[in-house]
Scaffold this motif. Structure first.
Motif, PDB file in Angstrom:
ATOM      1  N   ARG A   1       0.828  -1.219   0.000  1.00 51.85           N
ATOM      2  CA  ARG A   1       0.000   0.000   0.000  1.00 51.85           C
ATOM      3  C   ARG A   1       0.856   1.260   0.000  1.00 51.85           C
ATOM      4  NH1 ARG A   1      -4.978  -2.058   3.833  1.00 51.85           N
ATOM      5  NH2 ARG A   1      -5.896  -3.370   2.218  1.00 51.85           N
ATOM      6  N   ALA A   2       2.009   1.221   0.649  1.00 50.42           N
ATOM      7  CA  ALA A   2       2.923   2.370   0.637  1.00 50.42           C
ATOM      8  C   ALA A   2       3.439   2.614  -0.782  1.00 50.42           C
ATOM      9  CB  ALA A   2       4.084   2.146   1.604  1.00 50.42           C
ATOM     10  N   ARG A   3       3.754   1.523  -1.509  1.00 54.27           N
ATOM     11  CA  ARG A   3       4.209   1.678  -2.896  1.00 54.27           C
ATOM     12  C   ARG A   3       3.100   2.289  -3.761  1.00 54.27           C
ATOM     13  NH1 ARG A   3       6.252  -3.464  -1.979  1.00 54.27           N
ATOM     14  NH2 ARG A   3       4.628  -4.407  -3.280  1.00 54.27           N
ATOM     15  N   LEU A   4       1.867   1.853  -3.549  1.00 56.50           N
ATOM     16  CA  LEU A   4       0.748   2.423  -4.312  1.00 56.50           C
ATOM     17  C   LEU A   4       0.608   3.913  -4.032  1.00 56.50           C
ATOM     18  CD1 LEU A   4      -2.063  -0.295  -4.075  1.00 56.50           C
ATOM     19  CD2 LEU A   4      -0.636   0.287  -6.039  1.00 56.50           C
ATOM     20  N   ILE A   5       0.699   4.292  -2.771  1.00 60.06           N
ATOM     21  CA  ILE A   5       0.585   5.707  -2.405  1.00 60.06           C
ATOM     22  C   ILE A   5       1.702   6.514  -3.042  1.00 60.06           C
ATOM     23  CG2 ILE A   5       0.777   7.305  -0.455  1.00 60.06           C
ATOM     24  CD1 ILE A   5      -0.795   5.198   1.195  1.00 60.06           C
ATOM     25  N   SER A   6       2.914   5.965  -3.054  1.00 57.09           N
ATOM     26  CA  SER A   6       4.039   6.701  -3.651  1.00 57.09           C
ATOM     27  C   SER A   6       3.845   6.894  -5.156  1.00 57.09           C
ATOM     28  CB  SER A   6       5.360   5.979  -3.375  1.00 57.09           C
ATOM     29  OG  SER A   6       5.436   4.779  -4.112  1.00 57.09           O
ATOM     30  N   ARG A   7       3.072   6.012  -5.802  1.00 54.05           N
ATOM     31  CA  ARG A   7       2.764   6.156  -7.231  1.00 54.05           C
ATOM     32  C   ARG A   7       1.543   7.027  -7.476  1.00 54.05           C
ATOM     33  NH1 ARG A   7       2.107   0.248  -9.020  1.00 54.05           N
ATOM     34  NH2 ARG A   7       1.208   1.274 -10.821  1.00 54.05           N
ATOM     35  N   GLY A   8       0.936   7.565  -6.401  1.00 51.95           N
ATOM     36  CA  GLY A   8      -0.211   8.452  -6.554  1.00 51.95           C
ATOM     37  C   GLY A   8      -1.558   7.773  -6.453  1.00 51.95           C
ATOM     38  N   PHE A   9      -1.575   6.502  -6.111  1.00 48.95           N
ATOM     39  CA  PHE A   9      -2.834   5.781  -5.988  1.00 48.95           C
ATOM     40  C   PHE A   9      -3.433   6.001  -4.606  1.00 48.95           C
ATOM     41  CE2 PHE A   9      -0.939   3.625  -9.516  1.00 48.95           C
ATOM     42  CZ  PHE A   9      -2.007   3.278 -10.317  1.00 48.95           C
ATOM     43  N   SER A  10      -4.741   5.852  -4.546  1.00 47.44           N
ATOM     44  CA  SER A  10      -5.454   5.991  -3.290  1.00 47.44           C
ATOM     45  C   SER A  10      -6.518   4.914  -3.216  1.00 47.44           C
ATOM     46  CB  SER A  10      -6.096   7.377  -3.226  1.00 47.44           C
ATOM     47  OG  SER A  10      -6.902   7.494  -2.095  1.00 47.44           O
ATOM     48  N   ARG A  11      -6.664   4.316  -2.033  1.00 46.48           N
ATOM     49  CA  ARG A  11      -7.710   3.313  -1.828  1.00 46.48           C
ATOM     50  C   ARG A  11      -8.944   4.024  -1.307  1.00 46.48           C
ATOM     51  NH1 ARG A  11      -7.019  -2.009  -1.139  1.00 46.48           N
ATOM     52  NH2 ARG A  11      -8.492  -2.014   0.576  1.00 46.48           N
ATOM     53  N   PHE A  12     -10.104   3.691  -1.862  1.00 48.65           N
ATOM     54  CA  PHE A  12     -11.346   4.239  -1.331  1.00 48.65           C
ATOM     55  C   PHE A  12     -12.484   3.294  -1.648  1.00 48.65           C
ATOM     56  CE2 PHE A  12     -10.247   6.213  -5.340  1.00 48.65           C
ATOM     57  CZ  PHE A  12     -11.351   5.998  -6.127  1.00 48.65           C
ATOM     58  N   GLU A  13     -13.536   3.462  -0.911  1.00 48.00           N
ATOM     59  CA  GLU A  13     -14.690   2.587  -1.054  1.00 48.00           C
ATOM     60  C   GLU A  13     -15.832   3.375  -1.667  1.00 48.00           C
ATOM     61  OE1 GLU A  13     -17.736   0.248   1.903  1.00 48.00           O
ATOM     62  OE2 GLU A  13     -15.646   0.451   2.498  1.00 48.00           O
ATOM     63  N   ILE A  14     -16.564   2.737  -2.558  1.00 48.44           N
ATOM     64  CA  ILE A  14     -17.727   3.378  -3.151  1.00 48.44           C
ATOM     65  C   ILE A  14     -18.927   2.450  -3.006  1.00 48.44           C
ATOM     66  CG2 ILE A  14     -16.371   4.688  -4.825  1.00 48.44           C
ATOM     67  CD1 ILE A  14     -17.387   2.677  -6.943  1.00 48.44           C
ATOM     68  N   MET A  15     -20.092   3.019  -3.098  1.00 52.84           N
ATOM     69  CA  MET A  15     -21.326   2.243  -3.089  1.00 52.84           C
ATOM     70  C   MET A  15     -21.901   2.329  -4.505  1.00 52.84           C
ATOM     71  SD  MET A  15     -21.717   1.167  -0.003  1.00 52.84           S
ATOM     72  CE  MET A  15     -23.418   0.754   0.187  1.00 52.84           C
ATOM     73  N   ALA A  16     -22.140   1.174  -5.097  1.00 55.53           N
ATOM     74  CA  ALA A  16     -22.676   1.130  -6.451  1.00 55.53           C
ATOM     75  C   ALA A  16     -23.475  -0.155  -6.614  1.00 55.53           C
ATOM     76  CB  ALA A  16     -21.543   1.193  -7.477  1.00 55.53           C
ATOM     77  N   LEU A  17     -24.198  -0.235  -7.703  1.00 60.27           N
ATOM     78  CA  LEU A  17     -24.940  -1.452  -7.998  1.00 60.27           C
ATOM     79  C   LEU A  17     -23.973  -2.578  -8.331  1.00 60.27           C
ATOM     80  CD1 LEU A  17     -27.795   0.033 -10.206  1.00 60.27           C
ATOM     81  CD2 LEU A  17     -27.927  -0.670  -7.814  1.00 60.27           C
ATOM     82  N   ASP A  18     -24.333  -3.780  -7.940  1.00 59.51           N
ATOM     83  CA  ASP A  18     -23.472  -4.939  -8.173  1.00 59.51           C
ATOM     84  C   ASP A  18     -23.211  -5.145  -9.661  1.00 59.51           C
ATOM     85  OD1 ASP A  18     -21.987  -7.161  -7.107  1.00 59.51           O
ATOM     86  OD2 ASP A  18     -23.528  -8.447  -7.996  1.00 59.51           O
ATOM     87  N   ARG A  19     -24.209  -4.847 -10.493  1.00 60.91           N
ATOM     88  CA  ARG A  19     -24.041  -5.064 -11.933  1.00 60.91           C
ATOM     89  C   ARG A  19     -23.039  -4.093 -12.553  1.00 60.91           C
ATOM     90  NH1 ARG A  19     -29.950  -2.807 -12.917  1.00 60.91           N
ATOM     91  NH2 ARG A  19     -29.452  -0.612 -13.071  1.00 60.91           N
ATOM     92  N   ASP A  20     -22.689  -3.009 -11.830  1.00 62.94           N
ATOM     93  CA  ASP A  20     -21.724  -2.035 -12.348  1.00 62.94           C
ATOM     94  C   ASP A  20     -20.302  -2.304 -11.861  1.00 62.94           C
ATOM     95  OD1 ASP A  20     -23.714  -0.685 -13.708  1.00 62.94           O
ATOM     96  OD2 ASP A  20     -24.148   0.653 -12.022  1.00 62.94           O
ATOM     97  N   ARG A  21     -20.105  -3.343 -11.084  1.00 56.77           N
ATOM     98  CA  ARG A  21     -18.801  -3.631 -10.503  1.00 56.77           C
ATOM     99  C   ARG A  21     -17.706  -3.741 -11.564  1.00 56.77           C
ATOM    100  NH1 ARG A  21     -17.579  -7.001  -5.742  1.00 56.77           N
ATOM    101  NH2 ARG A  21     -19.823  -7.220  -5.695  1.00 56.77           N
ATOM    102  N   ASP A  22     -17.921  -4.570 -12.581  1.00 54.55           N
ATOM    103  CA  ASP A  22     -16.898  -4.759 -13.616  1.00 54.55           C
ATOM    104  C   ASP A  22     -16.654  -3.483 -14.404  1.00 54.55           C
ATOM    105  OD1 ASP A  22     -16.526  -7.407 -12.882  1.00 54.55           O
ATOM    106  OD2 ASP A  22     -18.004  -8.146 -14.325  1.00 54.55           O
TER     107      ASP A  22
END
Length: 134
Positions: free
Chosen positions: A39-60
């Motif tokens: 996760r530290a490597r991802l952050i150093s590359r500018g990535f961020s983890r976050f959670e969203i709420m969406a319909l299951d059919r939109d997951r892909d």
């Protein structure tokens, strides 16, 4: 509560109710360290983890969109611009097409846009058209 009772309750909660308590704990310290480093490597590359709420059919769809945006480059910028336009809170202003036509390089090019008027005698064609010629 004794340590044994506490451990038993905690085990039951983790086993039966993982969605309420949270994710299952990592098996050992090495896995915790590996996840923290990843996760530290991802952050150093500018990535961020976050959670969203969406319909299951939109997951892909959402995952594919996130993947495309993360790739970077001109394709990602085009996708980002298109999505921003689609989800903009303000509707498009009227007259946008007319304004685009006025910016065209063909403005003032003396094009002959007149079209010949063609008239047809429907009865002579032998076609049946309800309400015409009856």
């Amino acid at each position: 509560m004794t340590a044994l009772a506490h451990a038993l309750v905690d085990k039951v909660v983790w086993t039966i109710l993982p969605d309420i308590k949270g994710r299952m704990p990592m098996a050992n310290a090495a896995q915790n360290r590996a996840m923290r480093n990843y996760r530290a490597r991802l952050i150093s590359r500018g990535f961020s983890r976050f959670e969203i709420m969406a319909l299951d059919r939109d997951r892909d769809l959402i995952r594919a969109l996130a993947r495309r945006l993360a790739e970077g480059g001109s394709a990602a910028e085009e996708v980002r611009a298109a999505v921003k336009t689609l989800v903009a809170s303000e509707p498009a202003q009227p007259g946008g097409i007319l304004a685009a036509l006025r910016r065209s390089p063909l403005v003032g090019a003396d094009l002959d846009l007149a079209r010949p008027q063609v008239t047809r005698d429907i009865q002579a064609l032998g076609a049946y058209h309800p309400g015409v010629g009856r």
